[in-house]
Design a protein around this motif. Structure first.
Motif, PDB file in Angstrom:
ATOM      1  N   ILE A 179       0.288  -1.206   0.130  1.00 60.96           N
ATOM      2  CA  ILE A 179       0.276  -0.124  -0.045  1.00 60.96           C
ATOM      3  C   ILE A 179       0.501   1.260  -0.305  1.00 60.96           C
ATOM      4  O   ILE A 179       0.852   2.390  -0.728  1.00 60.96           O
ATOM      5  CB  ILE A 179      -0.891  -0.098   0.770  1.00 60.96           C
ATOM      6  N   PHE A 180       1.820   1.555   1.356  1.00 60.20           N
ATOM      7  CA  PHE A 180       2.701   2.430   0.660  1.00 60.20           C
ATOM      8  C   PHE A 180       4.226   2.570  -0.238  1.00 60.20           C
ATOM      9  O   PHE A 180       3.824   3.462  -0.609  1.00 60.20           O
ATOM     10  CB  PHE A 180       2.954   2.257   2.316  1.00 60.20           C
ATOM     11  N   GLY A 181       4.064   1.218  -0.461  1.00 56.30           N
ATOM     12  CA  GLY A 181       5.276   1.198  -2.010  1.00 56.30           C
ATOM     13  C   GLY A 181       4.039   1.860  -2.781  1.00 56.30           C
ATOM     14  O   GLY A 181       5.304   2.466  -4.226  1.00 56.30           O
ATOM     15  N   SER A 182       2.921   1.393  -2.994  1.00 52.83           N
ATOM     16  CA  SER A 182       1.888   1.904  -4.145  1.00 52.83           C
ATOM     17  C   SER A 182       2.024   4.334  -4.214  1.00 52.83           C
ATOM     18  O   SER A 182       2.787   4.901  -5.283  1.00 52.83           O
ATOM     19  CB  SER A 182       0.953   1.615  -4.428  1.00 52.83           C
ATOM     20  N   ILE A 183       2.090   4.490  -3.061  1.00 56.47           N
ATOM     21  CA  ILE A 183       1.550   5.421  -2.843  1.00 56.47           C
ATOM     22  C   ILE A 183       3.030   6.353  -3.410  1.00 56.47           C
ATOM     23  O   ILE A 183       3.424   7.419  -3.298  1.00 56.47           O
ATOM     24  CB  ILE A 183       1.338   6.435  -1.351  1.00 56.47           C
ATOM     25  N   ALA A 184       4.461   5.488  -2.971  1.00 58.21           N
ATOM     26  CA  ALA A 184       5.585   6.235  -2.584  1.00 58.21           C
ATOM     27  C   ALA A 184       5.855   6.545  -4.282  1.00 58.21           C
ATOM     28  O   ALA A 184       6.690   6.389  -4.975  1.00 58.21           O
ATOM     29  CB  ALA A 184       6.730   5.348  -2.285  1.00 58.21           C
ATOM     30  N   ASP A 185       4.823   5.724  -5.366  1.00 62.88           N
ATOM     31  CA  ASP A 185       5.523   6.358  -6.494  1.00 62.88           C
ATOM     32  C   ASP A 185       4.424   7.470  -7.056  1.00 62.88           C
ATOM     33  O   ASP A 185       5.643   7.864  -8.514  1.00 62.88           O
ATOM     34  CB  ASP A 185       5.090   4.895  -7.513  1.00 62.88           C
ATOM     35  N   PHE A 186       4.280   8.001  -6.428  1.00 61.27           N
ATOM     36  CA  PHE A 186       3.543   9.303  -7.059  1.00 61.27           C
ATOM     37  C   PHE A 186       4.463  10.288  -6.916  1.00 61.27           C
ATOM     38  O   PHE A 186       5.976  10.116  -5.744  1.00 61.27           O
ATOM     39  CB  PHE A 186       2.312  10.119  -5.843  1.00 61.27           C
ATOM     40  N   LYS A 187       4.724  11.172  -7.102  1.00 63.65           N
ATOM     41  CA  LYS A 187       6.236  11.964  -6.669  1.00 63.65           C
ATOM     42  C   LYS A 187       6.000  12.981  -6.117  1.00 63.65           C
ATOM     43  O   LYS A 187       5.234  13.455  -5.043  1.00 63.65           O
ATOM     44  CB  LYS A 187       5.476  13.479  -7.915  1.00 63.65           C
ATOM     45  N   GLY A 188       7.243  13.142  -5.233  1.00 64.16           N
ATOM     46  CA  GLY A 188       7.758  13.431  -3.919  1.00 64.16           C
ATOM     47  C   GLY A 188       6.961  12.699  -2.159  1.00 64.16           C
ATOM     48  O   GLY A 188       8.041  13.031  -1.480  1.00 64.16           O
ATOM     49  N   MET A 189       6.964  11.612  -3.419  1.00 68.43           N
ATOM     50  CA  MET A 189       5.659  10.728  -1.685  1.00 68.43           C
ATOM     51  C   MET A 189       7.237  10.190  -1.494  1.00 68.43           C
ATOM     52  O   MET A 189       6.846   8.973  -0.271  1.00 68.43           O
ATOM     53  CB  MET A 189       5.079   9.946  -2.303  1.00 68.43           C
ATOM     54  N   LYS A 190       7.584   9.577  -2.479  1.00 71.29           N
ATOM     55  CA  LYS A 190       8.881   8.503  -1.559  1.00 71.29           C
ATOM     56  C   LYS A 190       9.557   8.429  -0.602  1.00 71.29           C
ATOM     57  O   LYS A 190       9.910   7.659   0.124  1.00 71.29           O
ATOM     58  CB  LYS A 190       9.596   7.059  -2.867  1.00 71.29           C
ATOM     59  N   LYS A 191      10.570   9.789  -0.795  1.00 70.74           N
ATOM     60  CA  LYS A 191      11.701  10.052   0.470  1.00 70.74           C
ATOM     61  C   LYS A 191      10.558  10.737   1.727  1.00 70.74           C
ATOM     62  O   LYS A 191      10.945  10.379   2.211  1.00 70.74           O
ATOM     63  CB  LYS A 191      12.194  12.309   0.165  1.00 70.74           C
ATOM     64  N   LYS A 192       8.845  10.803   1.809  1.00 73.81           N
ATOM     65  CA  LYS A 192       8.276  11.238   2.600  1.00 73.81           C
ATOM     66  C   LYS A 192       8.492  10.233   3.787  1.00 73.81           C
ATOM     67  O   LYS A 192       8.213   9.966   4.741  1.00 73.81           O
ATOM     68  CB  LYS A 192       7.636  12.271   2.130  1.00 73.81           C
ATOM     69  N   LEU A 193       8.139   9.174   2.599  1.00 65.89           N
ATOM     70  CA  LEU A 193       7.400   7.513   3.726  1.00 65.89           C
ATOM     71  C   LEU A 193       8.549   6.851   3.721  1.00 65.89           C
ATOM     72  O   LEU A 193       8.502   6.138   5.062  1.00 65.89           O
ATOM     73  CB  LEU A 193       6.673   6.916   2.651  1.00 65.89           C
ATOM     74  N   PHE A 194       9.769   7.142   3.574  1.00 66.83           N
ATOM     75  CA  PHE A 194      11.040   6.308   3.671  1.00 66.83           C
ATOM     76  C   PHE A 194      11.204   7.388   5.298  1.00 66.83           C
ATOM     77  O   PHE A 194      11.792   6.542   5.923  1.00 66.83           O
ATOM     78  CB  PHE A 194      12.274   6.808   3.181  1.00 66.83           C
ATOM     79  N   ILE A 195      11.195   8.160   5.197  1.00 67.72           N
ATOM     80  CA  ILE A 195      11.871   9.675   6.833  1.00 67.72           C
ATOM     81  C   ILE A 195      10.950   8.569   7.130  1.00 67.72           C
ATOM     82  O   ILE A 195      10.967   8.587   8.352  1.00 67.72           O
ATOM     83  CB  ILE A 195      11.440  10.943   6.543  1.00 67.72           C
ATOM     84  N   LEU A 196       9.310   8.908   7.197  1.00 65.01           N
ATOM     85  CA  LEU A 196       8.423   8.190   8.093  1.00 65.01           C
ATOM     86  C   LEU A 196       9.169   7.145   9.280  1.00 65.01           C
ATOM     87  O   LEU A 196       8.870   6.638  10.108  1.00 65.01           O
ATOM     88  CB  LEU A 196       7.245   7.980   8.073  1.00 65.01           C
ATOM     89  N   PHE A 197       9.151   6.038   8.354  1.00 62.27           N
ATOM     90  CA  PHE A 197       9.360   4.596   8.655  1.00 62.27           C
ATOM     91  C   PHE A 197      11.236   4.133   9.126  1.00 62.27           C
ATOM     92  O   PHE A 197      10.966   3.737   9.988  1.00 62.27           O
ATOM     93  CB  PHE A 197       9.169   4.031   7.880  1.00 62.27           C
ATOM     94  N   LEU A 198      11.911   5.077   8.063  1.00 57.66           N
ATOM     95  CA  LEU A 198      13.248   5.279   9.191  1.00 57.66           C
ATOM     96  C   LEU A 198      13.523   6.213  10.675  1.00 57.66           C
ATOM     97  O   LEU A 198      13.932   5.167  11.522  1.00 57.66           O
ATOM     98  CB  LEU A 198      14.025   6.368   8.591  1.00 57.66           C
TER      99      LEU A 198
END
Length: 411
Positions: free
Chosen positions: A69-88
């Protein structure tokens, strides 16, 4: 002459160096501390191994649900880095919080939170591979990530075990030494992440849409339907689910298994340290082999090797055998992990890397489910750790079968 790594590739590798310190701590140090707390609560060795395995399996279930689910959201522009930071941050703060646990149950709860953050961050980290390098360099960069991760993780590990092994000379209790180990590991992980956080740019993406959640589930449904008809990817995902579960089970439960057999703490820690030193040159060698031989042939070799490693592990009794096991695992661990990641990246569309790696994560990335659950269950039912570990042989054989099916689908 090989082209040198650029700064974006190096910064991506730095995160592997950082998170590998946490991964090694989970594999080598945390199970020993859990064993200490479990003994204080008068848990048997079989209960100790089973509860640890169940916790690891529960983590995989959680990541398996949220990863795609979050992996799919990460493909939208600018989302991959934001989600990466959240779980990091979830993983790093969880690692710091481990220092607060003084009961085996609380330790397992915090461990689950920290490991979910760690494993989920790897979904986005792996998906970044398509953004930071070119397709022809996937094998090399992915393998070097694991290679430098192994050697880099030794730094916080050595500092941590120095606190634990020499705690009496430093006038520290075991609890105080463990607090220091958790703080060192979390800080190393966070600092190693900063270069990637400062420089990463999402190169391939899907334009943002208003109804992101609705669109995400629609895309997932469509992608899963496509994968079923893309037989190479479909069979590879099944194969990966099986053989990488076996690999992750051996990694995640090696110390717990050795401890349950009554091996000395010092032997366990030093043997796993040897694994890191062996894995560094071995993983680089596998990156070189992938240039001379087809990547799929090298992966197949690694699966066969793990079948042999498991057969050897089942007969493990003495400390010297655990040292040999550690060396054997080090020889093949990085190769099968790094090349599996790059092999999958070469099969998928770059602008859907988050979604596809989220699906791959369900199939075993960062934690094992099938392996740990079966090992724990069989161990608890029979009361024999060796019987539980023997189940992994069947898992590797099944993984090899479906990997062959994936190769035939390309012909």
């Amino acid at each position: 002459m090989k082209e040198k790594l650029n700064r974006f590739e190096w910064y991506w590798i730095f995160y592997d160096i950082g998170n590998s310190g946490f991964s090694l701590m989970l594999a080598a140090i945390l199970p020993l501390y859990f064993n200490h707390l479990a003994q204080n609560a008068q848990l048997s060795s079989a209960q100790y191994l089973a509860y640890w395995g169940y916790a690891t399996s529960f983590i995989t279930l959680i990541v398996g649900v949220i990863g795609p689910i979050f992996g799919s959201i990460a493909d939208f522009k600018g989302m991959k880095k934001k989600l990466f930071i959240l779980f990091l941050l979830m993983g790093v703060l969880g690692c710091y919080a481990l220092s607060l646990a003084n009961h085996w149950l609380w330790l397992l709860v915090i461990y689950i939170i920290a490991k979910v953050g760690y494993s989920s961050s790897l979904v986005f980290y792996d998906a970044m591979l398509t953004d930071i390098t070119t397709k022809e360099r996937y094998d090399r960069v992915s393998a070097l990530g694991y290679a430098y991760g192994y050697i880099g993780s030794v730094i916080p590990f050595v500092l941590s075990i120095a606190l634990i092994l020499f705690k009496d000379s430093l006038h520290l209790s075991l609890n105080q030494a463990m607090i220091g180990a958790f703080i060192i590991t979390a800080s190393w992980w966070l600092l190693s992440s900063l270069p990637l956080l400062k420089t990463y740019q999402q190169k391939y993406f899907i334009p943002k849409q208003e109804k992101i959640i609705q669109t995400t589930f629609q895309r997932l449904q469509q992608t899963l339907g496509k994968i079923y008809h893309q037989k190479q990817i479909f069979y590879y995902l099944i194969a990966y689910c099986l053989y990488i579960d076996g690999v992750n089970t051996i990694i995640g439960m090696a110390t717990a298994y050795g401890k349950a057999l009554g091996l000395d703490n010092n032997d366990l820690l030093l043997a796993l340290l040897v694994t890191q030193f062996v894995a560094f040159p071995a993983t680089i060698a596998f990156a070189h082999f992938s240039k001379r031989f087809a990547t799929e042939k090298v992966i197949r070799l690694c699966i066969f090797a793990y079948i042999g490693i498991t057969l050897f592990a089942v007969s493990l009794v003495y400390a010297i055998q655990f040292w040999i096991l550690a060396i054997l695992v080090g020889l093949f661990q990085g190769g099968i992990q790094g090349l599996s990641r790059s092999y999958f990246a070469s099969m998928i569309p770059a602008n859907q890397s988050g979604e596809y790696f989220g699906i791959l994560d369900v199939c075993g990335k960062g934690a094992a489910f099938i392996g740990t659950f079966l090992v724990s269950g069989v161990t608890q039912l029979t009361g024999h750790e060796q019987m539980g570990l023997a189940v992994l042989i069947l898992i590797f054989i099944a993984g090899l079968y479906f990997f062959q099916r994936s190769l035939k689908a390309t012909q």
